[in-house]
Structures are given as C-alpha cells and as structure tokens.
Scaffold this motif. Structure first.
Motif, PDB file in Angstrom:
ATOM      1  N   SER A  82      -2.225 -17.282   1.195  1.00  0.00           N
ATOM      2  CA  SER A  82      -2.134 -17.180  -0.354  1.00  0.00           C
ATOM      3  C   SER A  82      -1.668 -15.695   0.035  1.00  0.00           C
ATOM      4  CB  SER A  82      -3.099 -17.402  -0.122  1.00  0.00           C
ATOM      5  OG  SER A  82      -4.351 -17.227  -0.225  1.00  0.00           O
ATOM      6  N   GLU A  83      -0.708 -15.567  -1.439  1.00  0.00           N
ATOM      7  CA  GLU A  83      -0.758 -14.196  -1.060  1.00  0.00           C
ATOM      8  C   GLU A  83      -1.281 -13.361  -1.448  1.00  0.00           C
ATOM      9  OE1 GLU A  83       1.874 -13.208  -4.818  1.00  0.00           O
ATOM     10  OE2 GLU A  83       0.754 -11.501  -5.125  1.00  0.00           O
ATOM     11  N   LYS A  84      -1.575 -12.625  -1.059  1.00  0.00           N
ATOM     12  CA  LYS A  84      -2.395 -11.202  -0.045  1.00  0.00           C
ATOM     13  C   LYS A  84      -1.689  -9.821  -0.255  1.00  0.00           C
ATOM     14  CE  LYS A  84      -5.222 -13.680   1.343  1.00  0.00           C
ATOM     15  NZ  LYS A  84      -4.891 -15.133   1.338  1.00  0.00           N
ATOM     16  N   ASN A  85      -2.672  -8.753  -0.799  1.00  0.00           N
ATOM     17  CA  ASN A  85      -2.153  -7.608  -1.358  1.00  0.00           C
ATOM     18  C   ASN A  85      -3.082  -7.088   0.019  1.00  0.00           C
ATOM     19  OD1 ASN A  85      -0.889  -7.469  -3.639  1.00  0.00           O
ATOM     20  ND2 ASN A  85      -2.808  -7.076  -4.952  1.00  0.00           N
ATOM     21  N   LYS A 102      -6.385  -5.511  -6.978  1.00  0.00           N
ATOM     22  CA  LYS A 102      -7.037  -5.643  -6.027  1.00  0.00           C
ATOM     23  C   LYS A 102      -6.721  -6.256  -4.311  1.00  0.00           C
ATOM     24  CE  LYS A 102      -9.046 -10.542  -4.745  1.00  0.00           C
ATOM     25  NZ  LYS A 102      -8.935 -11.847  -5.290  1.00  0.00           N
ATOM     26  N   ASP A 139      -7.178  -6.832  -0.936  1.00  0.00           N
ATOM     27  CA  ASP A 139      -7.787  -8.144  -0.263  1.00  0.00           C
ATOM     28  C   ASP A 139      -7.860  -8.712   0.625  1.00  0.00           C
ATOM     29  OD1 ASP A 139      -6.960 -10.009  -2.748  1.00  0.00           O
ATOM     30  OD2 ASP A 139      -5.019 -10.159  -2.206  1.00  0.00           O
ATOM     31  N   ALA A 140      -7.112  -7.342   1.817  1.00  0.00           N
ATOM     32  CA  ALA A 140      -7.822  -7.025   3.306  1.00  0.00           C
ATOM     33  C   ALA A 140      -7.247  -5.555   4.061  1.00  0.00           C
ATOM     34  CB  ALA A 140      -6.844  -8.166   4.291  1.00  0.00           C
ATOM     35  N   ILE A 152      -7.645 -13.932   8.357  1.00  0.00           N
ATOM     36  CA  ILE A 152      -6.816 -13.669   6.921  1.00  0.00           C
ATOM     37  C   ILE A 152      -5.770 -14.354   7.388  1.00  0.00           C
ATOM     38  CG2 ILE A 152      -5.353 -12.033   9.190  1.00  0.00           C
ATOM     39  CD1 ILE A 152      -4.239 -10.526   6.799  1.00  0.00           C
ATOM     40  N   LYS A 167       4.217 -12.443   1.056  1.00  0.00           N
ATOM     41  CA  LYS A 167       3.352 -13.463   1.009  1.00  0.00           C
ATOM     42  C   LYS A 167       4.112 -15.057   1.045  1.00  0.00           C
ATOM     43  CE  LYS A 167       6.281 -12.368  -2.866  1.00  0.00           C
ATOM     44  NZ  LYS A 167       6.344 -12.232  -4.829  1.00  0.00           N
ATOM     45  N   LYS A 176       2.573  -6.307   0.113  1.00  0.00           N
ATOM     46  CA  LYS A 176       1.858  -7.792  -0.628  1.00  0.00           C
ATOM     47  C   LYS A 176       3.382  -8.432   1.054  1.00  0.00           C
ATOM     48  CE  LYS A 176       2.751  -8.114  -4.921  1.00  0.00           C
ATOM     49  NZ  LYS A 176       1.079  -9.083  -5.158  1.00  0.00           N
TER      50      LYS A 176
END
Length: 706
Positions: free
Chosen positions: A215-218, A410, A412-413, A211, A237, A235
């Motif tokens: 960068s920004e991740k949801n 979205k 992301d992980a 991970i 970031k 969120k």
C-alpha cells in the motif's frame, strides 16, 4: 558490457564517502536471481613496528569501515596514508591529518593542514581516500576500477556535489562519457538507503511485515552521520497500471545541515576540557599551560569523547537486550554506573583522569535532541529559533512535503541510517517524536555503500532505461549478459530474477533554492527548491554589466537560517573586452541530476537581447571567496522587480550623493552614472515602498559590490 556505446567490466561498485568512515561495496548475483550487495574488507595501516633491520614498518589489517582520515607523513615527504593509523595520529599531529574532510566539501581550501602539504582543497584530500579504496579493491578483484558510484548527502548543494565529482575524477573514476556527457557518478545517500532496503526486502533479508510496500507509504529517511544530517521524504506506491512496479518519488529534502556525530563529540570534549582544568585547579600555573595548549589538547579529548559515546551506547543496547528478557528474576538497584575516561596526554605532560555517568552525558547532549519541538511545529517553522538539533531539519522536510502532499502530512515509516543512528538517544527521540518505531537499517554503517552498489548494478543492466533520469528497474528490461567465458545463469534463475518487483525512480529534486547575488545584498532566485532535476531555465533577462568591465564574477548563494544568504561559489566569466556603454546580460542555468551547476550568459547591446554581442559559458568557481572578484569589484545591476536590500541601497545612494557634493570642479562621470543606475534600480525595485530598518549590510556584499 556496452553502456552508452562504451565498454565496461561487470564489476558493480558503490562507495560511501563518509565524514567519519568510508565504505566500498560490490554486488553478486545469486543463482535464484537475488542481488546480494556486500561490503569489501579493505586493507589499511593500523600501526607501525620495528623490523629486524630496525626500520619502521606498517602493520596492515582488513576491515569493512575505513576511517576517512589522511595522514601526511612528514618524514616521507608528506606522503598520504589513509585509514586507522591516520586517525590515531590526529591526536598527536593534527596539522598533518585531514579528518572529517567531507564537512568542508564546497570550501575553497582544506582547513587545519600544514602549508607544506600538497593537497590544498577538500576535493584533493577526498581523492586520496578514494584512491586508497579503489587501489585496494582493484587488487582484490584483479581489475582496474574506473567505474563506480559515489554517494553524497541529498542536501549537498551544487558546489559540494561539484567538489565530490572533482574528487572522483582526481581518483581516476570516469566522470564523463566519450561524447562529453555526464556519467551517473553521484547518488544521494537516502536514495541509496532506499535501494538497499527494497533489495533486502526482495531478497527476504528483511521481513515485509516491517514495512509493507503493498500500500502507498510516505517514508522518511533520517541519515545522521559523522558530520551531516540528511533527511528526505519519499512516496512509495505501486503503479495502478502495473502493480508489479514500485514507484518511488522524492518529495522533499532538508536544507544543508552541518550536524553529526562530530558535534556530539565536540560538546562532550568541551566539558572534558573544563573538567581537565578543574583537575589541576590548585595549580594555577598548570591551568594556564592547559589553556595555552588547548589546540593540542582538544584532538585528544575528542578521541576520548568518541570512545565514551560509543561505550555508553553499547552498554545501553546491552541493557535493553537484558531488559527484554525478564527471566533473570531481579532488578539491578545499584547506583548509576560511571564510565572512566582519560589517560596520558601526549605532548602536554599532565594526565587527564575523569568519569561520567549516563545522566551526565545525556545532559550534555540534550540540546541536540530538540525536546521543545513537536510534529505540528512544521506549520510555524519560520518563527522557530532553535535550529541546531536533529528535529528542526525534520520540520523543514515536513513543511516542504506539506506544499506537495497537503497541509496534514502523514509519515508512515521512518528509516534510520548513518553511524549515529546506533546512538540510543537519537532513536529514542525519533520514536517519541513520530509515535512509531523507527526502522533501523541493517548495519547502518554499510547500508549506503550497499545501496550504491545495487544502483550501479541496475545502471549497468538497464543503461538505456536509466539514461533519462527515470530509473525503471524490473521485469521488462533485458537480461544481464554474463561475463565472457562464464556460464550464463540457469533459466530458472533468470525467471526468478524477472519475478522481482520493479522499482521506478522519479527524478531527483533540488533540496533548497539557489540564488544569484547582485549589488548590495540583493538576490535573484536561480533555481527554486523542490525543482525536478535535470533542469534548464529560460534566459533570465534584465541584468546590466557596468561600462568597461571585461570580467564578471557572480556570487551563487543559498539561503541560511533566517533571511541571510551565504555565498557558496562564483560564476566567473572573462569577456573578450569591456564595453564602453556597458551591456545587458541574460543568464540561463543548467543543472544535471547530480546537482552540478553550469551557467550560460548572453551579452547584448539592448535590453530585449536582439543584438547579441557575446555568448559565453561561465566557470563555476568553488568557495565563497573569490580574490579576483574582490580585487576588481565586479557587479551586476539587478533587473526590474528585484527585491533590494533597503539598508544597503540607501547607504550606497548616500555615499554617492556625498561624493557628488564634495567633488571639486566637475562631478566625476562614474558618480553620475552610478547615481542614475542606482536611482533607476530603486524606482524599479519589487519592494520600493519598503521602509528602512536598523540592519547591517549583508556580510561580504559591501566588499564585492559597492
């Protein structure tokens, strides 16, 4: 160490008070600045043996996972015993064993226990588990432990959190500071998972390729335990003004979902019971006996079901490992392997012998997988009927996230945690649903406790920064003071510690709205779902207290699936006296970051609340059943604009009209007053144009508020 002007030792303790197992972890600070959280192996009774004197003695072992079971030993005056031995007794003496008590938190009474047992509430039972853990850990560390962090599901409602806090207090944990303010005792389980994950990434225990937080991740946390399913969206970031700081915001949480490994076990055990009866189908007398003894049989079948589930999952994991290595050079073409279960059934007299294939178990558990649901279904969640599965709560979180992040959410992980996350059907379904590989926490049974211990460390080290619920962890905070008599960490280690990425935690949020129950099924929203905590409302005006009522019991409700509401507690208030002409009431709600609710009330002789008669703080009574309220039939008239229950209002109006028409002589004054109040409420209702539908009165409201 001083925290909030109070002395604390430097032992950082995190406790995962789980449905199936409970875990305690502590923190060690390495010379290079790494914060290492480790689960403590705690002693517990595992079986008994006869000593040389002929007396039964308990045999103990140390293990990391402590079964969350309490056995009340009848032969020892119902003395509580916690752990493995208690779990094993459940199949034989279910009336003496409290099991999966976490699923009952927020209920007024602990179900299924013998009347002679002194612990009557889930909080009291949970306190026994906490007492055992704290006592054994205190022996290991040679210091009394009164300072700890306990995790709760993020979707626990206010009274569930209150019950957990009560359990902590009963176990000897300090829940308030000397000035009476609340201590940070509770931490949501998904937040603990995030703490553990980020800490392991910073320690190098998890590769940042798994991970990438640059960068920004949801990030969605999926925590499926023994009794509850906890899902949150975060969120993560880096702050633009300070890239070394990781900012973690909690975006959404699912509503409380009673779904976990216990439900999987129960579904398998139900099929086992059917097979058990078929095994003796040629003897109707035996089948009748089995049906009569079902209550004693099911706890034993539940044990067999859990063992079958674990064996199947372990075998599947082993097969996956072999499949990844194709060096064997052949395929296994044998028929589907059978898993044999059963044995003697204590107290029944008839053995149970059975077998299941992997396909058969998967068929039983398929309904929990929500295979008919897809990612885009969060846009139409209100129309979905299939809710008892692992996907529907995800859709609930996605819908709430869309309100904050935009229509197209979205992910992301996906971080998977909880004991059931090791079950292959769960991870396979999540992989298919999201189209990405879930990140399974390192040893998911222990991640929550480890993360709670890390949080407790930060709470000790950065008390001032974390006081206001904005948890800032990182380089600009003062260095941790060593214990008296111990050498301070070398300068190089201190420098290494300062280079760790900081973590800034946004405020907690309320997972689902809380409502005030009023007359005949009407509700008024108290705190909206998604509200940042801590929270203090303005005074909500317009409520009316009926004449001569000296007590108020207001149901606190949460919305269940559909348009029904469940009472989870009562705001109970005793006044100095009743008021001949009634009174107007204004209510203010306060909720801390730990979701513990309090309620203040003002009583006035005028609707604008200028002439204050009394100011009171209501006691929040846990549980939906309040016998005092039922006995006195207490109620509020709803304020103008409230959406009323059409069926109940018209039914109540009809009843009053019938009482008026059948009255002999003068119409009773209370009938006239109630008719006036009801017609006024209907005229001022927010849905006064709504037509009646064929619907039954809301459960429980007719008794309390007619």
């Amino acid at each position: 160490m001083l925290i909030n002007n109070e002395e604390h030792n430097d032992l950082c303790v995190g406790i995962d008070l789980g449905t199936t197992n409970s875990v305690l972890a502590t923190v060690n600070l390495k010379a290079n600045g790494d914060i290492v959280s480790k689960v403590v192996d705690l002693p517990r009774a595992v079986d008994v043996y006869n000593s040389a004197t002929g007396k039964a003695r308990l045999n103990t072992q140390k293990k990391p996972l402590l079964p969350s079971c309490v056995y009340y030993r009848e032969e020892h005056g119902y003395e509580p015993l916690v752990g493995d031995f208690a779990k094993n007794q459940y199949a034989l003496r279910p009336h003496l064993v409290a099991k999966s008590i976490k699923s009952q938190m927020g209920s007024a009474h602990a179900e299924g226990l013998a009347d002679e047992i002194m612990d009557k509430t889930p909080a009291q039972v949970s306190a026994r588990i906490l007492q055992h853990m704290l006592r054994e850990a205190s022996k290991i560390y040679r210091t009394e432990i009164k300072d700890a962090v306990i995790t709760v599901p993020a979707n626990f409602d206010s009274v569930m959190c209150q019950a957990t806090r009560d359990a902590a207090a009963l176990a000897g944990i300090q829940v308030t500071n000397k000035d009476g303010s609340e201590r940070a005792v509770l931490l949501s389980e998904p937040n603990a998972v995030i703490y553990d994950l980020i800490n392991q990434v910073q320690n190098g225990e998890i590769s940042n390729h798994i991970i990438d937080l640059n960068s920004e991740k949801n990030v969605l946390v999926f925590d499926l335990g023994g009794g509850t399913l906890d899902i949150t969206m975060h969120k993560i970031k880096r702050r633009e003004d300070c890239p070394d700081v990781l900012k973690v915001d909690e975006i959404a949480t699912n509503r409380y979902t009673l779904l976990g490994g216990d439900d999987f076990d129960r579904a398998i055990a139900d099929v086992m019971f059917e097979h058990y009866q078929k095994q003796y189908s040629t003897s109707p007398m035996v089948v009748r006996k089995l049906q009569q003894e079902k209550k004693a049989i099911m706890p034993q079948l539940l044990n067999y079901a859990e063992e079958l589930k674990l064996e199947l999952s372990e075998r599947r994991q082993a097969e996956s490992s072999y499949a990844a290595d194709d060096s064997f050079g052949w395929d296994d073409e044998e028929d589907a392997e059978e898993f044999f279960v059963g044995g003697n059934m204590g107290g029944i007299g008839y053995a149970y012998d059975d077998s299941f294939t992997q396909e058969a178990v998967e068929k039983i558990l398929q309904p929990f997988m929500g295979n008919n649901l897809q990612l885009a279904d969060y846009k139409k969640i209100d129309s979905l009927q299939d809710t008892k599965n692992i996907i529907y709560p995800i859709l609930d979180v996605l819908q709430k996230s869309a309100a904050k992040l935009g229509d197209e959410v979205k992910v992301d992980a996906v971080i998977v945690n909880g004991g059931m996350s090791k079950f292959y059907m769960v991870t396979d379904r999540l992989r298919e649903f999201f189209g990405l590989e879930p990140i399974v926490a390192l040893d998911p049974d222990q991640a929550v406790a480890r993360g709670a211990a890390v949080y407790h460390y930060y709470l000790h080290k950065y008390a001032k920064q974390m006081q206001e619920d904005m948890r800032m962890v990182g380089a600009e905070a003062p260095a941790l003071q060593p214990l008296p008599g111990k050498a301070a960490a070398p300068k190089a280690a201190a420098a290494a510690a300062q280079q760790r990425a900081a973590i800034e935690w946004g405020k907690n949020i309320l997972n689902d709205s809380l409502y005030l129950g009023m007359r005949d099924g009407a509700v008024q929203e108290l705190v909206a779902g998604g509200t940042d905590l801590p929270y203090q409302s303005d005074y909500i005006k317009g409520f009316q207290l009926l004449p001569d009522k000296a007590e108020i019991a207001i149901p606190i409700k949460r919305r269940t699936f559909g348009d029904t509401y469940q009472t989870i507690g009562n705001g109970h208030l005793k006044l100095e006296h009743g008021y001949k002409d009634g009174a107007y009431v204004a209510i203010r709600v306060l909720m801390g970051s730990n979701k513990v609710l309090s309620m203040e009330m003002l009583l006035s002789s005028d609707v604008d609340m200028h002439q204050i008669l009394e100011q009171k703080t209501a006691e929040i009574v846990i549980g939906g059943d309040n016998p005092d309220a039922a006995a006195t039939k207490l109620k509020f008239n709803p304020p103008a604009g409230t959406k009323l229950n059409v069926h109940n209002e018209l039914h109540g109006l009809q009843t009053l009209c019938e009482r008026k028409s059948t009255a002999k002589g003068n119409v009773p004054k209370d009938v006239i007053n109630k008719l006036s109040q009801r017609t006024s409420s209907i005229a001022a209702a927010g849905n006064k144009a709504e037509k009646p539908a064929e619907a039954a009165p809301a459960a429980g409201d007719a008794v309390l508020y007619q």
